[in-house]
Scaffold this motif. Structure first.
Motif, PDB file in Angstrom:
ATOM      1  N   ALA A  95       0.217   0.918 -15.688  1.00 54.90           N
ATOM      2  CA  ALA A  95       0.906   1.196 -14.416  1.00 54.90           C
ATOM      3  C   ALA A  95      -0.140   1.402 -13.329  1.00 54.90           C
ATOM      4  CB  ALA A  95       1.774   2.440 -14.554  1.00 54.90           C
ATOM      5  N   MET A  96       0.232   1.045 -12.123  1.00 56.58           N
ATOM      6  CA  MET A  96      -0.720   1.079 -11.004  1.00 56.58           C
ATOM      7  C   MET A  96      -0.417   2.255 -10.095  1.00 56.58           C
ATOM      8  SD  MET A  96      -3.067  -0.634  -9.619  1.00 56.58           S
ATOM      9  CE  MET A  96      -3.482  -2.173  -8.896  1.00 56.58           C
ATOM     10  N   ILE A  97      -1.479   2.903  -9.611  1.00 55.00           N
ATOM     11  CA  ILE A  97      -1.296   3.950  -8.593  1.00 55.00           C
ATOM     12  C   ILE A  97      -1.630   3.287  -7.255  1.00 55.00           C
ATOM     13  CG2 ILE A  97      -2.055   6.221  -7.819  1.00 55.00           C
ATOM     14  CD1 ILE A  97      -3.122   6.606 -10.755  1.00 55.00           C
ATOM     15  N   THR A  98      -0.665   3.241  -6.367  1.00 54.28           N
ATOM     16  CA  THR A  98      -0.897   2.513  -5.104  1.00 54.28           C
ATOM     17  C   THR A  98      -0.871   3.471  -3.928  1.00 54.28           C
ATOM     18  OG1 THR A  98       1.463   2.132  -4.851  1.00 54.28           O
ATOM     19  CG2 THR A  98       0.222   0.405  -5.925  1.00 54.28           C
ATOM     20  N   ALA A  99      -1.480   3.023  -2.822  1.00 58.24           N
ATOM     21  CA  ALA A  99      -1.453   3.828  -1.604  1.00 58.24           C
ATOM     22  C   ALA A  99      -0.015   3.924  -1.125  1.00 58.24           C
ATOM     23  CB  ALA A  99      -2.317   3.163  -0.557  1.00 58.24           C
ATOM     24  N   HIS A 100       0.317   5.011  -0.466  1.00 55.71           N
ATOM     25  CA  HIS A 100       1.680   5.209   0.007  1.00 55.71           C
ATOM     26  C   HIS A 100       2.120   4.042   0.897  1.00 55.71           C
ATOM     27  CE1 HIS A 100       5.269   7.123   1.378  1.00 55.71           C
ATOM     28  NE2 HIS A 100       4.888   6.952   2.635  1.00 55.71           N
ATOM     29  N   GLY A 101       3.297   3.520   0.639  1.00 57.36           N
ATOM     30  CA  GLY A 101       3.871   2.469   1.498  1.00 57.36           C
ATOM     31  C   GLY A 101       3.304   1.082   1.261  1.00 57.36           C
ATOM     32  N   SER A 102       2.432   0.934   0.272  1.00 57.27           N
ATOM     33  CA  SER A 102       1.828  -0.380   0.077  1.00 57.27           C
ATOM     34  C   SER A 102       2.704  -1.228  -0.864  1.00 57.27           C
ATOM     35  CB  SER A 102       0.429  -0.195  -0.498  1.00 57.27           C
ATOM     36  OG  SER A 102      -0.074  -1.423  -0.890  1.00 57.27           O
ATOM     37  N   VAL A 103       3.810  -1.713  -0.287  1.00 62.43           N
ATOM     38  CA  VAL A 103       4.800  -2.421  -1.097  1.00 62.43           C
ATOM     39  C   VAL A 103       4.225  -3.716  -1.677  1.00 62.43           C
ATOM     40  CG1 VAL A 103       7.046  -3.550  -1.045  1.00 62.43           C
ATOM     41  CG2 VAL A 103       6.659  -1.492   0.280  1.00 62.43           C
ATOM     42  N   GLU A 104       3.463  -4.442  -0.845  1.00 62.60           N
ATOM     43  CA  GLU A 104       2.931  -5.733  -1.306  1.00 62.60           C
ATOM     44  C   GLU A 104       2.036  -5.536  -2.531  1.00 62.60           C
ATOM     45  OE1 GLU A 104       3.327  -5.223   1.886  1.00 62.60           O
ATOM     46  OE2 GLU A 104       4.776  -6.858   2.225  1.00 62.60           O
ATOM     47  N   ALA A 105       1.171  -4.502  -2.448  1.00 62.97           N
ATOM     48  CA  ALA A 105       0.250  -4.266  -3.573  1.00 62.97           C
ATOM     49  C   ALA A 105       1.048  -3.929  -4.827  1.00 62.97           C
ATOM     50  CB  ALA A 105      -0.708  -3.129  -3.236  1.00 62.97           C
ATOM     51  N   ALA A 106       2.095  -3.122  -4.637  1.00 60.17           N
ATOM     52  CA  ALA A 106       2.907  -2.737  -5.807  1.00 60.17           C
ATOM     53  C   ALA A 106       3.550  -3.975  -6.424  1.00 60.17           C
ATOM     54  CB  ALA A 106       3.978  -1.740  -5.371  1.00 60.17           C
ATOM     55  N   ILE A 107       4.077  -4.841  -5.577  1.00 60.08           N
ATOM     56  CA  ILE A 107       4.729  -6.052  -6.097  1.00 60.08           C
ATOM     57  C   ILE A 107       3.708  -6.962  -6.776  1.00 60.08           C
ATOM     58  CG2 ILE A 107       5.952  -8.166  -5.408  1.00 60.08           C
ATOM     59  CD1 ILE A 107       7.628  -6.493  -3.567  1.00 60.08           C
ATOM     60  N   ASP A 108       2.510  -7.065  -6.172  1.00 63.50           N
ATOM     61  CA  ASP A 108       1.472  -7.897  -6.807  1.00 63.50           C
ATOM     62  C   ASP A 108       1.130  -7.352  -8.192  1.00 63.50           C
ATOM     63  OD1 ASP A 108       1.400  -9.538  -4.697  1.00 63.50           O
ATOM     64  OD2 ASP A 108      -0.433  -8.710  -3.785  1.00 63.50           O
ATOM     65  N   ALA A 109       1.044  -6.011  -8.275  1.00 63.26           N
ATOM     66  CA  ALA A 109       0.706  -5.397  -9.574  1.00 63.26           C
ATOM     67  C   ALA A 109       1.787  -5.724 -10.606  1.00 63.26           C
ATOM     68  CB  ALA A 109       0.557  -3.886  -9.412  1.00 63.26           C
ATOM     69  N   LEU A 110       3.053  -5.645 -10.182  1.00 60.93           N
ATOM     70  CA  LEU A 110       4.152  -5.951 -11.114  1.00 60.93           C
ATOM     71  C   LEU A 110       4.095  -7.404 -11.551  1.00 60.93           C
ATOM     72  CD1 LEU A 110       7.077  -4.041  -9.348  1.00 60.93           C
ATOM     73  CD2 LEU A 110       5.893  -3.344 -11.423  1.00 60.93           C
ATOM     74  N   LYS A 111       3.788  -8.281 -10.585  1.00 62.60           N
ATOM     75  CA  LYS A 111       3.713  -9.710 -10.912  1.00 62.60           C
ATOM     76  C   LYS A 111       2.605  -9.973 -11.936  1.00 62.60           C
ATOM     77  CE  LYS A 111       5.357 -12.017  -6.699  1.00 62.60           C
ATOM     78  NZ  LYS A 111       6.531 -12.760  -7.116  1.00 62.60           N
TER      79      LYS A 111
ATOM     80  N   SER B 141       3.295   5.730  -6.257  1.00 59.23           N
ATOM     81  CA  SER B 141       2.490   5.739  -5.033  1.00 59.23           C
ATOM     82  C   SER B 141       1.982   7.139  -4.720  1.00 59.23           C
ATOM     83  CB  SER B 141       3.257   5.129  -3.866  1.00 59.23           C
ATOM     84  OG  SER B 141       4.568   5.586  -3.871  1.00 59.23           O
ATOM     85  N   LYS B 142       0.859   7.160  -4.020  1.00 55.73           N
ATOM     86  CA  LYS B 142       0.260   8.437  -3.610  1.00 55.73           C
ATOM     87  C   LYS B 142       0.962   8.923  -2.352  1.00 55.73           C
ATOM     88  CE  LYS B 142      -4.385   7.345  -5.188  1.00 55.73           C
ATOM     89  NZ  LYS B 142      -5.736   6.978  -4.767  1.00 55.73           N
ATOM     90  N   PRO B 143       1.165  10.213  -2.132  1.00 53.90           N
ATOM     91  CA  PRO B 143       0.859  11.291  -3.070  1.00 53.90           C
ATOM     92  C   PRO B 143       1.771  11.205  -4.300  1.00 53.90           C
ATOM     93  CG  PRO B 143       2.084  12.118  -1.185  1.00 53.90           C
ATOM     94  CD  PRO B 143       1.795  10.702  -0.890  1.00 53.90           C
ATOM     95  N   ILE B 144       1.193  11.505  -5.453  1.00 53.10           N
ATOM     96  CA  ILE B 144       1.914  11.254  -6.700  1.00 53.10           C
ATOM     97  C   ILE B 144       3.044  12.264  -6.917  1.00 53.10           C
ATOM     98  CG2 ILE B 144       1.662  11.212  -9.218  1.00 53.10           C
ATOM     99  CD1 ILE B 144      -1.182  10.175  -8.752  1.00 53.10           C
TER     100      ILE B 144
END
Ligand SMILES: Nc1ncnc2c1ncn2[C@@H]1O[C@H](COP(=O)(O)OP(=O)(O)OP(=O)(O)O)[C@@H](O)[C@H]1O
Length: 459
Positions: free
Chosen positions: A73-89, A97-100
């Motif tokens: 699982a990835m810890i992403t910066a708050h609001g970084s939707v694109e990064a989260a989606i890339d990680a899932l892909k 997302s942070k703050p955790i």
């Protein structure tokens, strides 16, 4: 294994996992993470995005390639939707997302560790029959996405088994004990879709006599399959996008949004990217529901599965009818293997159900296997025209076609056989699109489903 270069975050993660009785390994950069993986093969990895010697995405890729059974699982910066989606892909099963938020973190860890067991489950063999390389690949893909929380879009021709795939994703997921709900978006009248999906408050429209929860609420904690998602009206697409973004639904007529925890799966036989191009489907929604795409191959691309499927389906048909299992002889099987199956596994099932009903002996022979005369291209053509071409004439039964001796003292069974034939033809003509078939027959979608089930033409 925890991978982060911020000591405070590492400490927070360690304490939280220790309270769950889990021991942890820590790495502060990619190089250390690779080494720990090699030495310990941990049960789970949580990684930050930005690391001193590279990006957490590389770690996800590395794990997918070399340790595909370790959930990450990835810890992403708050609001970084694109990064989260890339990680899932790339194969991460979830992100935080942070703050955790500690509750979310605990959920993620629990989910990941439960799924490791579910992956060993034999359910995948029972539901999804087929041992061709294409099916093996599909099974692996399903096992992998089962542990993820990401939306999955399942594409494939009518009757290939998209709903089977969706059920399996649910069954192998940590949500397996919670509800699985499948809804055919094309079957709900356009003005009711919003209330069906999100619920409504009493008095919010004529006919809303009481508060009613929607399917999102009914699937809480579980999985919701939006089948024929391409048929969602545009105004509902906007609302669905918001539900996905906010993880909350607002029932029709309600002031407040209600939090929702649902794994969203969607399916269609249409090409969603074409629907986007033609303006029938919102591209922002497409991007959100298509985070992971699964393509279910047509039956004619995996003909070697036909014998196994035929045996399995015949057993199921016999069980549903309370009769003994029946075999199929080699010539009949060869006939099936040579056929193109425009309606895929559902068509195979229908052919076998009919053959089973008409067979006299303990074995299906070549004469029991009857295909409809329409070819695939004609079916597609009919399908394309079907919306405008519903019959308006009253039904006409040619006189003299019914031979009374066929009734054989059992009118009920005789009428069932005729009904089965009519439903079969309607389904074939409308390419297994139940909405169109029901419309053509002048019955409701619900009634069609009921009849198909009653006659053993569907689960
Ligand atoms: N691999 C399979 N193994 C066993 N049964 C299968 C398989 N694939 C499909 N089936 C059966 O075929 C029928 C059609 O499958 P399903 O409803 O999942 O197809 P679909 O692609 O969702 O169809 P539609 O496009 O009409 O929604 C069901 O009865 C299902 O159980």
């Amino acid at each position: 294994m925890l991978v982060d270069d911020e000591p405070d975050i590492l400490r927070l993660l360690e304490i939280t996992l220790a309270r769950m009785n889990l021991s942890t390994l820590r790495a502060t950069n990619l190089a250390d993470a690779y080494e720990l993986l090699r030495q310990h093969e941990p049960d789970l990895c949580l990684t930050d995005m930005k690391l001193p010697d590279g990006n957490g995405m590389s770690l996800i890729e590395h794990i997918q390639t070399h340790y595909p059974t370790i959930p990450v699982a990835m810890i992403t910066a708050h609001g970084s939707v694109e990064a989260a989606i890339d990680a899932l892909k790339l194969g991460a099963f979830d992100f935080v997302s942070k703050p955790i938020a500690l509750e979310k973190l605990r959920d993620i860890v629990n989910h990941a560790l439960q799924v490791k067991d579910a992956g060993d489950d034999a359910a995948s063999d029972q539901l999804l029959v087929g041992d061709t390389p294409a099916m093996e690949r599909l099974r692996l893909q399903i096992q992998k996405v089962a542990r993820s929380q990401a939306p999955v879009h399942i594409h494939g021709e009518s009757g290939v088994g998209k709903e089977v795939v969706a059920r399996l994703i649910h069954q192998l997921s940590p949500r397996a004990e919670q509800p699985f709900i499948a809804v055919n978006c094309g079957a709900i009248p356009a003005d009711l879709v919003e209330s069906e999906l999100f619920g409504h408050k009493k008095g919010s429209f004529t006919g809303a006599a009481a508060d009613k929860p929607g399917l999102f609420q009914a699937a809480a904690g579980g999985t919701l399959l939006l089948d024929e998602v391409a048929d969602l009206p545009l105004n509902v697409q906007v609302k669905l996008l918001r539900v996905i973004q906010e993880k909350a639904v607002r029932p029709v007529g309600a002031q407040q949004e209600v939090p929702t925890d649902v794994r969203l799966l969607s399916a269609t036989h249409k090409d969603l990217s074409l629907a986007v191009r033609d303006g029938h489907f919102r591209d922002d929604l497409f991007y959100r529901i298509n985070v992971i795409a699964i393509d279910v191959p047509s039956l004619r691309k995996r003909r070697e599965d036909i014998p196994l499927l035929a045996t399995h389906l015949l057993q199921r048909i016999a069980m549903d009818n309370g009769s003994d299992a029946i075999n199929i002889d080699t010539a009949a099987l060869t006939k099936l293997c040579d056929y193109d199956f425009p309606g895929n596994v559902r068509e195979l099932e229908n052919i076998l159900a009919r053959a089973h009903a008409l067979a006299d002996g303990g074995e299906l022979t070549i004469d029991d296997i009857q295909f409809q005369t329409m070819g695939a291209s004609e079916i597609t053509e009919h399908h394309a025209k079907s919306d405008e071409s519903y019959p308006e004439e009253p039904p006409h039964v040619p006189s003299g076609r019914i031979d009374l001796s066929d009734v054989n003292g059992d009118l009920e069974s005789f009428l069932n056989t005729i009904e089965r034939e009519v439903l079969d033809q309607a389904m074939l003509k409308h390419r297994w699109n139940k909405t169109a078939a029901a419309k053509a027959l002048g019955i409701s979608f619900r009634s069609l489903r009921y009849r198909l089930k009653k006659l053993g033409l569907e689960d």
